[in-house]
Scaffold this active site. Structure first.
Site, PDB file in Angstrom:
ATOM      1  N   PRO A  11       0.793  -1.233   0.000  1.00 34.71           N
ATOM      2  CA  PRO A  11       0.000   0.000   0.000  1.00 34.71           C
ATOM      3  C   PRO A  11       0.827   1.286   0.000  1.00 34.71           C
ATOM      4  CG  PRO A  11      -0.116  -1.102   2.135  1.00 34.71           C
ATOM      5  CD  PRO A  11       0.524  -2.062   1.186  1.00 34.71           C
ATOM      6  N   ASN A  12       0.305   2.242  -0.722  1.00 28.92           N
ATOM      7  CA  ASN A  12       0.845   3.607  -0.841  1.00 28.92           C
ATOM      8  C   ASN A  12       2.082   3.711  -1.729  1.00 28.92           C
ATOM      9  OD1 ASN A  12      -1.105   4.887   0.954  1.00 28.92           O
ATOM     10  ND2 ASN A  12      -0.112   3.699   2.565  1.00 28.92           N
ATOM     11  N   ARG A  19       5.037  10.836  -2.477  1.00 33.41           N
ATOM     12  CA  ARG A  19       4.817  10.602  -1.060  1.00 33.41           C
ATOM     13  C   ARG A  19       6.139  10.717  -0.293  1.00 33.41           C
ATOM     14  NH1 ARG A  19       4.955   4.502   1.062  1.00 33.41           N
ATOM     15  NH2 ARG A  19       4.202   4.840   3.160  1.00 33.41           N
ATOM     16  N   TYR A  24      11.417   8.466   0.797  1.00 30.68           N
ATOM     17  CA  TYR A  24      11.336   7.405  -0.215  1.00 30.68           C
ATOM     18  C   TYR A  24      11.959   7.783  -1.563  1.00 30.68           C
ATOM     19  CZ  TYR A  24       8.169   5.377   3.213  1.00 30.68           C
ATOM     20  OH  TYR A  24       7.642   4.861   4.362  1.00 30.68           O
ATOM     21  N   ASN A  75       7.976  -5.794  -1.223  1.00 35.98           N
ATOM     22  CA  ASN A  75       7.960  -4.660  -0.306  1.00 35.98           C
ATOM     23  C   ASN A  75       6.516  -4.569   0.198  1.00 35.98           C
ATOM     24  OD1 ASN A  75       7.921  -2.306   1.091  1.00 35.98           O
ATOM     25  ND2 ASN A  75       8.953  -1.067  -0.479  1.00 35.98           N
ATOM     26  N   ALA A  78       3.312  -0.996   4.698  1.00 32.18           N
ATOM     27  CA  ALA A  78       2.810  -1.015   6.082  1.00 32.18           C
ATOM     28  C   ALA A  78       2.339  -2.401   6.518  1.00 32.18           C
ATOM     29  CB  ALA A  78       1.685   0.002   6.240  1.00 32.18           C
ATOM     30  N   GLU A  99      12.663  -9.731   1.217  1.00 38.21           N
ATOM     31  CA  GLU A  99      11.864  -8.613   1.757  1.00 38.21           C
ATOM     32  C   GLU A  99      12.673  -7.343   1.550  1.00 38.21           C
ATOM     33  OE1 GLU A  99      11.031  -9.101   5.938  1.00 38.21           O
ATOM     34  OE2 GLU A  99      10.490  -6.983   6.167  1.00 38.21           O
ATOM     35  N   HIS A 101      12.756  -2.997   1.806  1.00 42.17           N
ATOM     36  CA  HIS A 101      12.223  -1.690   2.223  1.00 42.17           C
ATOM     37  C   HIS A 101      13.117  -0.604   1.650  1.00 42.17           C
ATOM     38  CE1 HIS A 101       9.468  -3.721   4.809  1.00 42.17           C
ATOM     39  NE2 HIS A 101      10.471  -4.483   5.199  1.00 42.17           N
ATOM     40  N   ARG A 108      13.745   4.306  12.068  1.00 39.56           N
ATOM     41  CA  ARG A 108      12.486   5.046  12.124  1.00 39.56           C
ATOM     42  C   ARG A 108      11.671   4.657  13.361  1.00 39.56           C
ATOM     43  NH1 ARG A 108       9.714   4.677   6.431  1.00 39.56           N
ATOM     44  NH2 ARG A 108       8.490   6.368   7.366  1.00 39.56           N
TER      45      ARG A 108
HETATM   46  C1  DQA Z   1       8.432   0.743   3.563  1.00 42.32           C
HETATM   47  C2  DQA Z   1       8.579   0.942   5.077  1.00 42.32           C
HETATM   48  C3  DQA Z   1       7.245   0.735   5.784  1.00 42.32           C
HETATM   49  O1  DQA Z   1       7.399   0.918   7.180  1.00 42.32           O
HETATM   50  C4  DQA Z   1       6.234   1.744   5.273  1.00 42.32           C
HETATM   51  O2  DQA Z   1       4.974   1.511   5.872  1.00 42.32           O
HETATM   52  C5  DQA Z   1       6.134   1.794   3.794  1.00 42.32           C
HETATM   53  C6  DQA Z   1       7.320   1.600   2.974  1.00 42.32           C
HETATM   54  C7  DQA Z   1       9.729   1.084   2.804  1.00 42.32           C
HETATM   55  O3  DQA Z   1       9.813   0.728   1.638  1.00 42.32           O
HETATM   56  O4  DQA Z   1      10.630   1.721   3.357  1.00 42.32           O
HETATM   57  O5  DQA Z   1       5.063   2.067   3.249  1.00 42.32           O
HETATM   58  O6  DQA Z   1       8.156  -0.638   3.329  1.00 42.32           O
END
Ligand code: DQA
Length: 146
Positions: A11-12, A19, A24, A75, A78, A99, A101, A108
């Site tokens: 998501p997002n 964003r 990011y 990825n 959240a 995995e 990020h 963080r």
């Molecule tokens: C994320 C890190 C997560 O904590 C966050 O909710 C994201 C992106 C990252 O790519 O750094 O949406 O996965």
């Protein structure tokens, strides 16, 4: 036979580039997809690049990967920190799982320090920015060809 990797984004991440760019970066998800395609081509790997804002849809993508792919780069955004459903789906997948990020989650908020997905992941990457996707594809190529 050419290997296939599913690259699944949670998501997002469709808002990448717009964003919180200080966290990011400036690249959009379609920039990332383009670079992934280039990297995958140079390693003779096929990729399916997907993004969803819905947990169940991500579970479905992982099920699809069971039939069609040898590896998954995910990825979960959240959902990393909340989703037992995604963890269970990954447990039903046989190949390597990376995995990823974009941000260094351990620097963080503490709620980002725990990952359900890490209990299944064969490798965990954080803080490489969007360049991490290319590194993950290279590593996956190595895992699949050894
Ligand atoms: C994320 C890190 C997560 O904590 C966050 O909710 C994201 C992106 C990252 O790519 O750094 O949406 O996965």
């Amino acid at each position: 036979m050419q290997k296939t990797i599913y690259i699944i984004n949670g998501p997002n991440l469709n808002l990448l580039g717009k964003r919180e760019p200080e966290i990011y970066g400036a690249q959009t998800l379609s920039d990332v997809e383009k670079r992934c395609l280039e990297t995958a081509q140079s390693h003779e790997i096929d990729i399916v690049f997907a993004q969803s804002n819905h947990e169940g849809q991500i579970v479905e993508l992982i099920h699809e990967a069971r039939e069609k792919a040898q590896g998954i780069i995910i990825n979960p955004a959240a959902y990393t920190h909340t989703s037992i459903a995604i963890l269970d789906a990954l447990h039903a997948f046989d190949g390597p799982v990376i995995e990823l990020h974009i941000s260094q989650v351990h620097k963080r908020e503490t709620f980002r320090h725990h990952s359900y997905v890490s209990q299944r992941a064969d490798a965990v990457m954080a803080g490489f920015g969007t360049h991490g996707y290319q590194l993950a594809i290279e590593h996956m190529g190595m895992l699949l060809n050894k």
